[in-house]
Every structure is written in structure tokens, then in C-alpha cells.
Design an enzyme around this catalytic site. Structure first.
Site, PDB file in Angstrom:
ATOM      1  N   LYS A 260       0.842  -1.197   0.000  1.00 20.22           N
ATOM      2  CA  LYS A 260       0.000   0.000   0.000  1.00 20.22           C
ATOM      3  C   LYS A 260       0.881   1.251   0.000  1.00 20.22           C
ATOM      4  O   LYS A 260       2.010   1.201   0.491  1.00 20.22           O
ATOM      5  CB  LYS A 260      -0.850   0.021   1.284  1.00 20.22           C
ATOM      6  CG  LYS A 260      -2.012  -0.952   1.283  1.00 20.22           C
ATOM      7  CD  LYS A 260      -2.848  -0.771   2.547  1.00 20.22           C
ATOM      8  CE  LYS A 260      -4.003  -1.753   2.581  1.00 20.22           C
ATOM      9  NZ  LYS A 260      -5.016  -1.505   1.536  1.00 20.22           N
TER      10      LYS A 260
ATOM     11  N   ARG B  32     -10.480 -11.353   1.753  1.00 19.16           N
ATOM     12  CA  ARG B  32     -11.284 -12.441   1.184  1.00 19.16           C
ATOM     13  C   ARG B  32     -10.549 -13.778   1.251  1.00 19.16           C
ATOM     14  O   ARG B  32     -11.161 -14.828   1.313  1.00 19.16           O
ATOM     15  CB  ARG B  32     -11.693 -12.071  -0.257  1.00 19.16           C
ATOM     16  CG  ARG B  32     -10.547 -11.873  -1.188  1.00 19.16           C
ATOM     17  CD  ARG B  32     -10.922 -11.084  -2.441  1.00 19.16           C
ATOM     18  NE  ARG B  32     -10.991  -9.636  -2.208  1.00 19.16           N
ATOM     19  CZ  ARG B  32     -11.267  -8.744  -3.140  1.00 19.16           C
ATOM     20  NH1 ARG B  32     -11.535  -9.122  -4.381  1.00 19.16           N
ATOM     21  NH2 ARG B  32     -11.302  -7.454  -2.861  1.00 19.16           N
TER      22      ARG B  32
HETATM   23  N1  BES Z   1      -8.321  -3.618   4.321  1.00 17.58           N
HETATM   24  C1  BES Z   1      -8.396  -3.214   2.961  1.00 17.58           C
HETATM   25  C2  BES Z   1      -9.655  -2.438   2.652  1.00 17.58           C
HETATM   26  C3  BES Z   1      -9.695  -1.026   3.171  1.00 17.58           C
HETATM   27  C4  BES Z   1      -8.913  -0.044   2.599  1.00 17.58           C
HETATM   28  C5  BES Z   1     -10.566  -0.697   4.182  1.00 17.58           C
HETATM   29  C6  BES Z   1      -8.982   1.244   3.079  1.00 17.58           C
HETATM   30  C7  BES Z   1     -10.644   0.594   4.641  1.00 17.58           C
HETATM   31  C8  BES Z   1      -9.840   1.566   4.093  1.00 17.58           C
HETATM   32  C9  BES Z   1      -8.365  -4.440   2.057  1.00 17.58           C
HETATM   33  O1  BES Z   1      -7.606  -5.498   2.496  1.00 17.58           O
HETATM   34  C10 BES Z   1      -7.799  -3.990   0.762  1.00 17.58           C
HETATM   35  O2  BES Z   1      -6.671  -3.625   0.744  1.00 17.58           O
HETATM   36  N2  BES Z   1      -8.613  -4.024  -0.279  1.00 17.58           N
HETATM   37  C11 BES Z   1      -8.177  -3.596  -1.556  1.00 17.58           C
HETATM   38  C12 BES Z   1      -8.744  -4.542  -2.567  1.00 17.58           C
HETATM   39  C13 BES Z   1      -8.188  -4.359  -3.949  1.00 17.58           C
HETATM   40  C14 BES Z   1      -6.727  -4.741  -3.988  1.00 17.58           C
HETATM   41  C15 BES Z   1      -8.982  -5.200  -4.907  1.00 17.58           C
HETATM   42  C16 BES Z   1      -8.705  -2.186  -1.772  1.00 17.58           C
HETATM   43  O3  BES Z   1      -9.813  -1.877  -1.329  1.00 17.58           O
HETATM   44  O4  BES Z   1      -7.987  -1.383  -2.352  1.00 17.58           O
HETATM   45 MN    MN Z   2      -5.587  -5.317   1.871  1.00 19.15          MN
END
Ligand code: BES
Ligand code: MN
Ligand code: ZN
Length: 496
Positions: free
Chosen positions: A278, A352
Site C-alpha cells: 500500500k 477475502r
Molecule cells: N483492508 C483493505 C480495505 C480497506 C482499505 C478498508 C482502506 C478501509 C480503508 C483491504 O484489504 C484492501 O486492501 N482491499 C483492496 C482490494 C483491492 C486490492 C482489490 C482495496 O480496497 O484497495
Molecule cells: Mn488489503
């Protein structure tokens, strides 16, 4: 904080402060009208002098009014009675509690149960009063070397003016107190940093809670998960020095033969994204990526305290998502417990990957329903913001129950589709399914991924990415969706 109820009348209630509401245009609520009568009109005179016109969110303090036993009277503005709904009720409680803390009184008698809040009954008002008060008073200071000054406020008394009302309020206060305690626990777990709140920490806390409240808890470790074939979950944990834990909570409030409700909570104690790292900005907030898990644990605390007559199983797959030489890489293919193979196109779509194995594990309980709770997708914040959680379900009646529970507890959700049309986006050239579905409808494709593992029971998924915590100046876990979940379980228990 102590909460209690009392059968009295606002003018007779001897306390440091009595609280009554004033509607817009200086219109007196029933409790305020009682004070007006008891003081021979003096109350109304002071109201005018104090400039209390009843605008929502405003307060005024009167003191030493002859004919009133309490030393002080806190006036709270209620706005237009026609607009006074559940949101106004919560706002009004928050305003009162903040004002009482600010004034510095030790206790207060609060006369608001006569206010009309749509069709909500006294039990509802008392329950939501306790929940909102506990929520407002919450502070997280465990990691600070210097604590804030202790508060003087230690007792809130919800005043009622009839026996029936008193009884109803007592029930509500008890329920609200249990829900509030569950939320406090969930907030503490959420607010703790990733270096403290690890999968092992979640496991220990769960075992401690189970001992304290008399329900069952077991923790599966890495070896157990290998044996079960949880290849998807393990692929997420691989890159971390922190071993994964799989927490199983069992609460039997009904005869053992009754089918349980299973709650599954995403327990990523820190989400760096893994090799699909990230960006740095606000990455600290990914310590909240275990708020689904916290909501399950907090809900268990609440229902155990309430002695809910329902069987509930809690499953918490807990892991840390880190980049490392041993971490999963984009393109890696893993085999889930269900046997389905998954191509990990993005290691940041890890929620997931841990949930799917937990959802397969849930089958053995022959559940009446399974609800998973997860901070699953940033896309859910784009779709719904921070007002409601995203809801997905393979069963309309279950979705309806959860939507209603959200309305009832004012911890709302909004349903989004999981039509098969979206499954296209999850096609992989190399495995049974890919773990991402592209930019379009990110929350929907995440839910569609999960739906492949939930074919054998009624299932719903709550995406709490936008509701589990607040960012900015008030950064902190919210305790949501514990009000929704407890309300849902209470209704299921009633029906059984
Ligand atoms: N934990 C995150 C989702 C999230 C991001 C919740 C920011 C709250 C604030 C999750 O694990 C994630 O990183 N999801 C990705 C999915 C994507 C790679 C398809 C996302 O939402 O960017
Ligand atoms: Mn994630
Ligand atoms: Zn995550």
C-alpha cells in the site's frame, strides 16, 4: 459509569442536575412543563432570560430554582418535534452527556423518555440512551503515559414518571449497558496498535473473555490450519513473523440441538498490502483491519452479558499481511479449504483470502445463518461513505433482517447486489478464481468472491470499511456494527 432508572418527577428528583428538553420556539417538553408548573412559571421566565429557544444541539444551565430539588437544571434544545427521529435522539443524548461532563457534576437525573421518537418505545429509548452515552464517554488512554484528568460524572439516572415506563426503561438500560460494554471492548481492540494487537493477542483476549463470561473458546494454530487445508488463509500469514491464529468462540444460550448463528470476523491485525504494498499515507489506519474480528468478540461480550437465548458461534481468522521473502507474490496460486484454487493477483486483497477458509470451516456447524463482518474494500467507502455498512446476501429474508436490525439500532446498512453477472470479473486463466475483479464494483466483486464459498447456507456479508473507524482529528474505532449485530441476534432469539 453507573446507569440506573428512577421513578420520580423532574422537580422532585434530588441530584446535582436534572435534565429536560425544550423544542424549537421555546416549546416545553412534558418534563419541562412539569418544572414550569412546579415553579409557578419562574422556569419559563429563566428560560427566556437564558435565551433557550430550543434549537437542536444547544444547551443552557439554570441553577438554584426554588421549587426544584436538583441544584441545577440542564436545558437541552431538541429542534422541531416533527423532525425528532432516531438520529435526533442519539444527538440529544450526546449533547447532554458532553454538557454534563463539561459542567463537572457527579450525577444527573435525565427526563427525556417522554419525548416522542417516531414509534420507538421506552425500552428502545433507554437502550439507545445507554449505548450513546457509553459511546460518547469512551476514551482510549492505555498507551499514554499521562492520563487525562479523571471525570467527575459517575452516575446517569434515567428518570421515568410511571411504573410501566420504569420497567421498560430498566430492561433497555441493561441491554444498552451490555451493548455499550461490547462496543468499548471492540474499540479498545481496534485502537491498540499493530505491534500490540497481534493475532496472538486477539487469541489471548478471546480466551480471557470466554473464561470471564462463561462461554467456550478455542484457538487453532498454524499446524491445525495446515491440517485443515486452509491454504488460502495461510498464504496471507506467510509473510509475517506473527503466527496466524484461528479463534473459535461458542456461546450456547439455547439447547445444543438448536442451529447456531455463525459470525465470522476479518482479523487482519495489520494490512500493509503485502508485496502489493500500500502507499504510505494513512497506512497506520490499517491497524483497524481487524475491526470485523473485534465486532465479533465485542458482540460475544454483549450477548453473554445479556444471557441471550440463542446459540452463536464466532470465527476469527487472524493474521498479519506483510511483505517479506516468504510472502505470497502476485500470480501465486493457492488451494483453499473448499478445494477451489485461487490466483492471487493482488496480495492486498487478503481479507477475502482469510475469510473464504473461515466460511468453509463454518459449514460444520450446520448454521441457521452465517454473517461475516469485514473491513473488506476501500471501494465500499467510495460507494457508501461513512454512513452505513455495505450489505450483501444470498438470501433476501436474511438481508431484510439485517437491514431492519440496522434501522432499529441506528447502525444502518445498505444492500448491494451479488448477481452472477459480476462473477465474470473474477475469471482466472490459471486457477478456478482470481482474488480481484478489477476497478469496477470493487465491493461487489469482493462479495461475489466470498459467495463462492457460502453455497451451503444462508449467508450475509457486511463490508464495514467505511463504518468501523473514524479518520482525522477523531481517529478511532467506532464499535460498529455491534449495535446492528446484537439487534439482529436479539430478534433471532425472540423468534426461536
Ligand atoms: N483492508 C483493505 C480495505 C480497506 C482499505 C478498508 C482502506 C478501509 C480503508 C483491504 O484489504 C484492501 O486492501 N482491499 C483492496 C482490494 C483491492 C486490492 C482489490 C482495496 O480496497 O484497495
Ligand atoms: Mn488489503
Ligand atoms: Zn485488508
Amino acid at each position: 459509569m453507573e446507569f440506573s432508572t428512577k421513578l420520580s418527577s423532574p422537580e422532585k428528583h434530588a441530584s446535582a442536575c436534572v435534565v429536560v428538553g425544550i423544542y424549537e420556539g421555546s416549546v416545553l417538553s412534558a418534563a419541562a412543563e412539569t418544572l414550569q408548573q412546579a415553579t409557578g412559571g419562574e422556569f419559563g421566565e429563566l428560560l427566556r432570560l437564558a435565551g433557550m429557544r430550543g434549537k437542536a444541539g444547544t444547551t443552557r444551565l439554570l441553577y438554584r430554582l426554588p421549587g426544584v430539588a436538583a441544584k441545577r437544571i440542564l436545558l437541552v434544545g431538541l429542534g422541531n418535534p416533527k423532525d425528532f427521529g432516531p438520529k435526533s435522539w442519539h444527538d440529544c443524548v450526546i449533547t447532554i452527556v458532553k454538557a454534563l461532563v463539561d459542567i463537572g457534576v457527579p450525577d444527573a437525573g435525565i427526563y427525556i423518555t417522554n419525548l416522542k421518537v417516531g414509534t420507538r418505545d421506552t425500552t428502545w429509548k433507554a437502550r439507545q440512551f445507554a449505548v450513546a452515552a457509553i459511546d460518547t464517554l469512551y476514551r482510549f488512554e492505555r498507551m499514554k503515559s499521562k492520563k487525562e484528568e479523571a471525570r467527575t460524572l459517575s452516575r446517569l439516572i434515567l428518570g421515568t414518571t410511571s411504573r410501566e415506563e420504569l420497567k421498560a426503561a430498566e430492561i433497555g438500560i441493561k441491554e444498552g449497558f451490555a451493548i455499550g460494554a461490547g462496543m468499548t471492548l471492540a474499540k479498545d481492540l481496534g485502537n491498540l496498535p499493530g505491534n500490540v494487537c497481534t493475532p496472538s493477542y486477539l487469541a489471548e483476549q478471546s480466551l480471557g473473555l470466554a473464561r470471564e463470561w462463561g462461554f467456550d473458546a478455542r484457538v487453532l494454530d498454524l499446524k491445525d490450519m495446515v491440517k485443515l487445508g486452509m491454504g488460502s488463509l495461510l498464504s496471507v500469514a506467510k509473510g509475517s513473523r506473527q503466527p496466524p491464529k484461528f479463534i473459535v468462540l461458542k456461546y450456547f444460550g439455547a439447547p445444543r440441538k438448536e442451529k447456531p448463528v455463525v459470525l465470522v470476523g476479518k482479523g487482519i491485525t495489520f494490512d500493509t498490502g503485502g508485496i502489493s504494498l500500500k502507499p504510505g499515507a494513512e497506512m497506520d489506519e490499517m491497524k483497524f483491519d481487524m475491526c470485523g474480528a473485534a465486532s465479533v468478540i465485542g458482540t460475544f461480550r454483549a450477548i453473554a452479558q445479556m444471557r441471550l437465548k440463542l446459540n452463536v458461534i464466532g470465527l476469527v481468522p487472524a493474521a498479519e499481511n506483510m511483505p517479506d521473502g516468504a510472502a505470497s507474490k502476485p500470480g501465486d496460486i493457492v488451494t483453499s479449504m473448499s478445494g477451489q484454487t485461487i490466483e492471487i493477483l493482488n496480495t492486498d486483497a487478503e481479507g477475502r483470502l482469510i475469510l473464504c477458509d473461515a466460511l468453509t470451516y463454518a459449514e460444520q456447524f450446520k448454521p441457521q445463518a452465517v454473517v461475516d463482518i469485514a473491513t473488506l474494500t476501500g471501494a465500499c467507502i467510495i460507494a457508501l461513505g461513512h454512513v452505513c455498512s455495505g450489505l450483501f446476501s444470498n438470501k433476501d429474508t436474511l438481508a431484510g433482517e439485517l437491514l431492519a436490525a440496522g434501522e432499529e439500532s441506528w447502525d444502518r446498512a445498505w444492500q448491494l447486489p451479488i448477481w452472477d453477472d459480476y462473477q465474470e470479473q473474477l475469471k482466472s486463466n490459471f486457477a478456478d478464481v482470481a482474488n480481484i475483479g478489477g476497478r469496477a464494483a470493487g465491493s461487489v466483486t469482493a462479495a461475489c468472491f466470498l459467495s463462492r464459498f457460502t453455497k451451503n447456507y444462508d449467508w450475509a456479508h457486511l463490508d464495514i470499511a467505511g463504518t468501523a473507524w473514524r479518520s482525522g482529528k477523531d481517529k478511532g474505532a467506532s464499535g460498529r456494527p455491534i449495535p446492528l449485530l446484537t439487534s439482529f441476534l436479539m430478534k433471532r432469539a425472540e423468534k426461536q
